[in-house]
Write a protein that holds these residues in place. Structure first.
Motif, PDB file in Angstrom:
ATOM      1  N   HIS A 246      62.164 148.191  22.035  1.00 49.95           N
ATOM      2  CA  HIS A 246      62.404 146.759  22.051  1.00 49.95           C
ATOM      3  C   HIS A 246      63.854 146.481  22.413  1.00 49.95           C
ATOM      4  CE1 HIS A 246      62.144 142.579  20.884  1.00 49.95           C
ATOM      5  NE2 HIS A 246      63.254 142.745  20.197  1.00 49.95           N
TER       6      HIS A 246
ATOM      7  N   TRP B 237      64.558 147.285  26.021  1.00 48.03           N
ATOM      8  CA  TRP B 237      64.028 146.253  26.921  1.00 48.03           C
ATOM      9  C   TRP B 237      64.920 145.025  26.912  1.00 48.03           C
ATOM     10  CZ3 TRP B 237      61.366 147.421  30.755  1.00 48.03           C
ATOM     11  CH2 TRP B 237      60.231 148.230  30.717  1.00 48.03           C
TER      12      TRP B 237
ATOM     13  N   VAL C  38      59.714 144.430  33.650  1.00 51.55           N
ATOM     14  CA  VAL C  38      59.504 144.589  32.211  1.00 51.55           C
ATOM     15  C   VAL C  38      58.009 144.657  31.920  1.00 51.55           C
ATOM     16  CG1 VAL C  38      59.714 143.478  29.982  1.00 51.55           C
ATOM     17  CG2 VAL C  38      61.616 143.440  31.569  1.00 51.55           C
ATOM     18  N   ASP C  39      57.627 145.660  31.190  1.00 48.43           N
ATOM     19  CA  ASP C  39      56.214 145.796  30.849  1.00 48.43           C
ATOM     20  C   ASP C  39      56.117 146.221  29.396  1.00 48.43           C
ATOM     21  OD1 ASP C  39      53.581 146.196  30.662  1.00 48.43           O
ATOM     22  OD2 ASP C  39      53.442 147.739  32.217  1.00 48.43           O
ATOM     23  N   ARG C  40      56.000 145.211  28.538  1.00 49.38           N
ATOM     24  CA  ARG C  40      55.999 145.504  27.107  1.00 49.38           C
ATOM     25  C   ARG C  40      54.774 146.295  26.704  1.00 49.38           C
ATOM     26  NH1 ARG C  40      59.476 142.924  23.654  1.00 49.38           N
ATOM     27  NH2 ARG C  40      58.691 144.592  22.360  1.00 49.38           N
ATOM     28  N   GLU C  41      53.743 146.228  27.507  1.00 48.90           N
ATOM     29  CA  GLU C  41      52.513 146.892  27.089  1.00 48.90           C
ATOM     30  C   GLU C  41      52.463 148.345  27.554  1.00 48.90           C
ATOM     31  OE1 GLU C  41      51.525 144.974  24.998  1.00 48.90           O
ATOM     32  OE2 GLU C  41      52.473 143.203  25.865  1.00 48.90           O
TER      33      GLU C  41
END
Lengths: 549, 453, 263
Positions: free
Chosen positions: A464, A467, A482-485
């Motif tokens: 986190h 990012w 950005v790809d939080r998943e």
């Protein structure tokens, strides 16, 4: 379950006949036997003529009261099964192969019309063929030709179908009316025109109008070798056109404007596509009837869409679904003489559609719902782990009676409840989920990491923060990357970028929680929006950090 | 007109009722059809009229009767289900609306077919009669109301028409809003999907009530064609509703006339009325598409032609005017031949001749032995044009910063669209110059009132 | 941040707390939270793909959110829907629809008129007033497709005006409009602010932010910063939002200097 032996048998046939389905159809058709008249034909002729709805309103009063109560369907005997499944009957063979080929070709063509958002084009066009057929019949009659000469009628149907296409395209181009309106206009006006002409034909002394109607409305069960031949030819042409022009048609469906700018003539491409639809509908019309033809053009393609995002695969799946539906429908009606084959084909298609819509692996409802739930759960889990982690991070160390300082290990609900917008039951549920995954143990209202949970929380918090930092340092390109998943930040960003980010985090005195031995954290930083990290004043320079691998 | 009708064996007792039934059906359908067209659901009428089959079958199974009320209810329910399933598959399955409609109505139709077969397997089909619709037979099926013998279809369709009219009048505002911007409708407290389903219910009722008596062709056509034609004629929703009703009525009337007359040209008796009504609606649509004042294909074409002719006319007088300028002292004597003009203006001989004749008739030029001269009136028109042209050149070069080499072609275009008011504005913005960028004098504004534009 | 039930949250026109929107595909926004002071003119800025439209749509329940709470004047959006006016992007509209500009504006009043009752002359007058307020009264009878992009935008704005909401959410009202329209729209936004209305406006042109807005939200998948323009619209924050696009930042700082001089 009756499908599998059939498919095997079919594949064998394919091998035997050459290489393509079409070749097979020809081989059969050319075997020289005369046109059909079998038990099958007797079984559902007539019923099949109900190609248009209002017919029914007239049927019902005619129905005899005995037959209403008599709804038994007698199970076919083993011999019957054998005969049908092994296609021992010449007629069964013709019908099954004919509908299979038709379903296959219609599936392929249907994919393009579906993606072109013109699924109902087949509907409009098959209605638009009526005046052509009537006109051909009338001219043939006037000239004293044999009225039911098939090629002449088909020519008429094709011609008026193409006029219908031209009318649709003209309305689209010359007015601001939308696609559906253009389709509706052509459908109703052409069909009305055809019906008016049929009214005239009925008065012709020499005309066999009844025969003509059955021609329009379809007669699956009595499909003869010549019909199968015709279907095979049309299916071959349509499939070849679609395969040869695959690239161009794909572009047309995806982005008409771009196709035009690339020098493709959009109008003629459109015409080619529509012409294949006309071709398929016309041979299908007289084989399976109006409505059922429309269904074959739409349903397999729409069902295939749920399984894949790739165009090639979609074509293949639609072709296979159409093929199987054709076979299953025809077989069902051969086994149960009281089931009309055309309707059975459509119902098989519909069953495939429902199954695909629910279970489709590409964009099926179930898959999408599960994906959505899983995503939400993932977000909740991430929030929980990070909240607990950050709460621990910000807590003052506990001093034991012996004077040692020890990091506190537990967090109470009340501590993390205000950190997010969750209610207590929601938090409780999230904790239970995490407990089930053995990430957290819960005692009363206190939460405590397991070892695995701690590592996971560290990983999440680290990602986190990385990012966040990435967004700040690479703000211009970040939103697209950005790809939080993603499972790990390293899967998306290059290692050196990650390393650089970590460095930066340390330098700005923000922690990269990597190790389980974090001793002290900046009390202010944990709860604050970490976006402040880049501004350089987050800590006051007195943070100890034990770096360890 | 009425006398003419009498001559052709028109009987009010029979044809009057037929036309009335058709008109009621047409009006009821067209009213709702406007909203179907605007909501891009034109094919719904077709879909519903095919899909109601299982409803009929179930109604028959349950009631074991041939009476029309259970059938009607069954059909309407399935009709509504069609709309509902279409919407549901469209939303949940994210399938294109047309495709989801296609899936639903064909599947329901097939289902109905199978059910019907179970109910009645010894069916004697009279497909022909039903396909064409039995509107010709409606006057025979009467019931008495207030002492009058009235065809049953007139009563049912009359009720449906009144309901539809009331619906459109009462919910005009809501229908308009929810068709144009459903999300705003929801924000403002009108449930957009409620409106949607109300509309769908009425569409189903109308479709079922109509095709029971007049065949499905007519109702499907009336849902789409008159509203589409009206849409080409106006850009006001209220007007569109009114026009579509009028067009629907006239296509019903003309269709019946056509059914009686057209076949007789070829030596046959009358043909199917409902089919001809659809054809009449189609013919009206075609005429509208060609001749609508704002959208018409022909109208646009003619307008474009007229404009190009006007530009040629402008060019002719301007050429003459310039020649008078350059040919020194006795300017009034300048003249050109037709061939010269063709070379200068780059136009076709025929359009030039047309223009010259027109100018001659307006007394702007004189023609003798193939040579063309300006009259006083023509000179004024030319003066205006050349003045506009040179003012534009001035303006473009000095104020709009256009490259000097490109000011002439641009001014050439703009001069044709410059009216006196704009010229006045140009003049004041460019501080009333006397010469253009090429050093030629800018003519004065001619002071006369009979200005020619 | 740790106290969601503070006073500001309950009275703020739009208060977003812990909003996360997760898609299987992009875009995503996470941990968004801010309160907007009543009666302010709020600009939402951020690079392309930063989730600006997603934010507005999630605030209005048009797309599902993975977590978070949105309150509008202290209640949920659904409860207070009538107090919110939304000005959508121009693309989403069927411009061929047979309505004229006046009709479109009148639609904003339908909620007040209520079910089944007709539009009265007084309503049309109110709509007409709104049209003249946005400066296109003379185009009232034009079919909407015959309006230019700027005029269409003004029509939408007029519709929002008659709606008489307390909070307006506007998705890029300045996209592809002419300079005159932009100026007119800004004037109206200021008027609305003077009337005590709150507007949240997605905006693209950084240069004009200090001139147009008094409160700004810098968004890049999460809130970088929010607050009064003077405090928040700093080169550092912009750097964090937009990255090192120096030319752009130079322009902005120039614009800010200009503004400082003018103050």
């Amino acid at each position: 379950m009756i499908v599998w032996p059939l498919i095997c048998r079919f594949l064998l046939l394919l091998k035997w006949a050459g290489c393509t389905i079409v070749g097979c159809g020809f081989a059969l058709a050319e075997s020289g036997l005369a046109a059909a008249s079998s038990g099958l034909q007797a079984a559902d002729s007539g019923l099949f003529n109900a190609g248009q709805l209002p017919v029914v309103l007239k049927i019902l009063p005619l129905a005899q009261s005995e037959s209403i109560t008599d709804r038994r369907i007698s199970l076919p005997s083993w011999e019957q099964w054998q005969r049908v499944l092994l296609m021992q009957d010449y007629n069964t063979r013709v019908v099954i192969l004919g509908t299979a080929m038709l379903g296959c070709a219609a599936g392929v063509v249907g994919c393009f019309t579906l993606l072109r958002k013109r699924a109902l084009m087949g509907d409009a066009l098959s209605h638009a063929t009526l005046p052509g057929i009537a006109l051909a019949f009338m001219t043939a009659n006037a000239m004293g030709w044999q009225e039911r000469s098939l090629p002449w009628l088909l020519l008429g149907a094709t011609a008026s179908g193409l006029v219908g296409v031209a009318a649709i395209l003209a309305i689209r181009r010359l007015t601001h009316l939308k696609e559906d309106t253009a389709l509706g206009i052509v459908l109703s006006v052409f069909f009305g025109c055809g019906i008016a002409m049929m009214g005239v034909i009925q008065q012709m002394q020499t005309g066999h109008a009844a025969g003509l109607e059955s021609f329009i409305l379809g007669k699956t069960a009595s499909m003869g070798a010549s019909d199968a031949k015709l279907i095979a030819a049309a299916a071959l042409i349509a499939t070849v056109v679609c395969v040869l022009l695959f690239k161009e048609l794909k572009l047309l469906c995806f982005d008409e404007g771009f196709a035009g700018s690339q020098g493709f003539n959009v109008l003629s491409l459109d015409l080619v596509l529509m012409a294949t639809v006309v071709l398929i509908s016309i041979v299908g019309l007289q084989a399976v009837g109006l409505i059922l033809m429309i269904a074959l053009l739409i349903v397999p393609a729409a069902a295939a869409r749920f399984w894949t995002e790739k165009m090639w695969e979609m074509l293949l799946i639609a072709a296979v679904l159409g093929l199987i539906s054709g076979i299953v429908g025809a077989v069902a009606s051969a086994l149960f003489p009281r089931l009309p084959s055309g309707a059975m084909i459509v119902l098989t298609c519909a069953a495939f559609f429902i199954i695909s819509m629910v279970f489709g692996t590409g964009s099926g409802v179930l898959v999408r719902t599960v994906r959505r739930l899983r995503l939400n759960r993932k977000v909740v889990r991430r929030h929980l782990l990070r909240a607990v982690f950050e709460a621990l991070e910000s807590q003052p160390n506990k001093t034991t009676p012996k004077g040692e300082t020890k990091p506190k290990r537990t967090v109470s609900f009340n501590q993390i409840l205000p950190m997010r917008s969750w209610s207590k039951p929601q938090l409780q549920r999230a904790a239970e989920l995490a407990a089930r995954e053995e990430l957290i143990t819960q005692v009363g209202e206190k939460l405590r990491f397991t070892r695995r949970g701690r590592l996971e929380a560290e990983r999440l918090t680290r990602e986190h923060r990385l990012w966040e930092l990435y967004l700040i340092t690479h703000a211009d390109i970040a939103p697209s990357r950005v790809d939080r998943e993603a499972d790990r930040i390293e899967h998306v960003l290059e290692p050196d970028v990650v390393a650089e980010l970590e460095e930066m985090l340390i330098n700005t005195r923000q922690l990269v929680p990597e190790s389980p031995h974090l001793i002290q954290a900046n009390p202010s930083s944990a709860n604050q929006n970490v976006a402040d990290a880049g501004s350089g004043d987050a800590g006051s320079g007195d943070i100890d950090r034990e770096a360890s691998p | 007109m009425i006398g003419m009708l009498g001559e052709t064996g028109w009987s009010w007792q029979l044809d009057g009722w037929i036309v009335l039934v058709a008109i009621l059906c047409a009006v009821a359908s067209a009213l709702l059809g406007c909203f179907l067209v605007l909501r891009r659901m034109s094919m719904l009428g077709d879909a519903i009229s095919h899909a109601v089959l299982p409803g009929l079958a179930v109604a028959f199974f349950i009631s074991h009767s041939r009476s029309s009320l259970p059938m009607f209810i069954g059909a309407v329910i399935v009709g509504i289900l069609t709309a509902f399933f279409t919407e549901w598959i469209h939303r949940v399955g994210r399938v294109d609306k047309g495709a989801s409609m296609g899936v639903v109505f064909t599947s329901l139709f097939a289902l109905g077919l199978v059910m019907i077969v179970q109910a009645a397997d010894k069916v004697d089909l009279d497909a022909g009669c039903v396909l064409y619709g039995s509107i010709e037979l409606t006057p025979l099926d009467t019931m008495s109301l207030l002492g009058f013998e009235i065809p049953r279809a007139v009563i049912t369709l009359g009720i449906v028409t009144v309901i539809n009219l009331a619906f459109v009048l009462f919910f005009y505002k809501e229908l308009k809003l929810s068709s144009f911007d459903p999300s705003l409708a929801t924000t403002l407290g009108f449930n957009a999907s409620l409106m949607h389903y109300l509309l769908m219910i009425l569409v189903a009722v109308t479709a079922v009530a109509s095709f029971e008596s007049v065949g499905s062709v007519l109702v499907v056509a009336m849902f789409v064609v008159p509203p589409a034609a009206a849409y080409l004629l106006t850009n006001q929703l209220g007007m569109m509703l009114l026009l579509s009703v009028l067009l629907a009525v006239s296509s019903a009337f003309l269709g019946h006339l056509g059914a009686i007359h057209v076949p007789s040209w070829f030596g046959f008796q009358s043909t199917t009325t409902s089919g001809m009504m659809a054809v009449a609606a189609g013919a009206i649509f075609l005429i509208t598409m060609l001749c609508s004042p704002s959208q018409g294909v022909l109208v646009k074409l003619i307008r474009r032609q007229a404009l190009s002719l006007q530009i040629i006319a402008d060019d002719v007088v301007a050429v003459l005017f310039r020649r008078e300028e350059t040919e020194g002292e006795e300017p009034k004597s300048a003249s050109v031949t037709e061939n010269e003009l063709i070379e200068i203006i780059f136009c076709g001989r025929w359009s030039l001749r047309l223009v010259l004749r027109w100018l001659d008739r307006r007394d702007e030029i004189r023609m003798h032995d193939n040579r063309v001269e300006l009259t006083e009136k023509g000179r004024l028109r030319a003066q205006n044009l050349v003045r506009s042209h040179r003012l534009w050149e001035r303006y473009l070069q000095d104020y709009a910063g256009v490259d000097p080499s490109r000011v002439h072609p641009q001014a050439e275009k703009l001069e044709h669209f410059t009216d006196p008011r704009l010229r006045q504005q140009l003049n004041s913005e460019t501080d009333a110059p006397q010469i253009d960028p090429h050093g030629r004098p800018i003519p004065d504004e001619p002071d006369f009132d009979s200005n020619i534009d | 941040m740790a106290t969601p039930e503070t006073e500001t949250a309950s009275t703020s026109p739009l208060s977003i707390y812990d909003l996360t929107v997760a898609y299987h595909r992009k875009p995503v926004i996470w941990d968004v939270e801010f309160d907007i002071p009543a009666g302010s003119l709020v600009g939402v800025v951020g690079p392309n793909g930063a989730g600006k439209s997603t934010l507005l749509k999630a605030a209005m329940d048009l797309i599902p959110r993975a977590s978070g709470r949105v309150s509008v004047f202290g209640k949920t959006y659904r409860q207070n829907r009538h107090r919110v006016g939304y000005v959508p992007q121009r693309e989403g509209v069927d411009w061929d629809f047979p309505v004229n500009a006046l009709d479109v504006v009148t639609m904003g009043l339908y909620g007040k008129i209520g079910w089944c009752s007709p539009v009265r002359p007084s309503h049309r007058r109110a709509a007409m007033e709104a049209l003249s307020r946005v400066g296109i009264a003379e185009l009232a009878k034009r079919q909407i497709s015959q309006l230019s992009g700027g005029q269409q935008q003004r029509t939408f704005l007029a519709r929002a005006l008659v709606q008489d909401a307390d909070l307006y959410l506007m998705d890029e009202p300045f996209a592809a409009v002419d300079a005159a329209t932009e100026k007119a729209v800004v004037e109206i936004l200021r008027d609305m602010k003077d009337d005590g209305k709150t507007s949240v406006v997605i905006h693209h042109d950084l240069q004009t932010v200090p001139d147009y807005f008094d409160y700004v939200i810098l968004l890049n998948m999460r809130v970088v910063a929010h607050g009064p323009v003077a405090d928040v619209f700093t080169p550092e924050n912009l750097n964090k939002t937009y990255g090192g696009r120096l030319t752009l930042l130079d322009e902005v700082s120039n614009a800010m200097r200009r503004r400082d001089r003018s103050l």
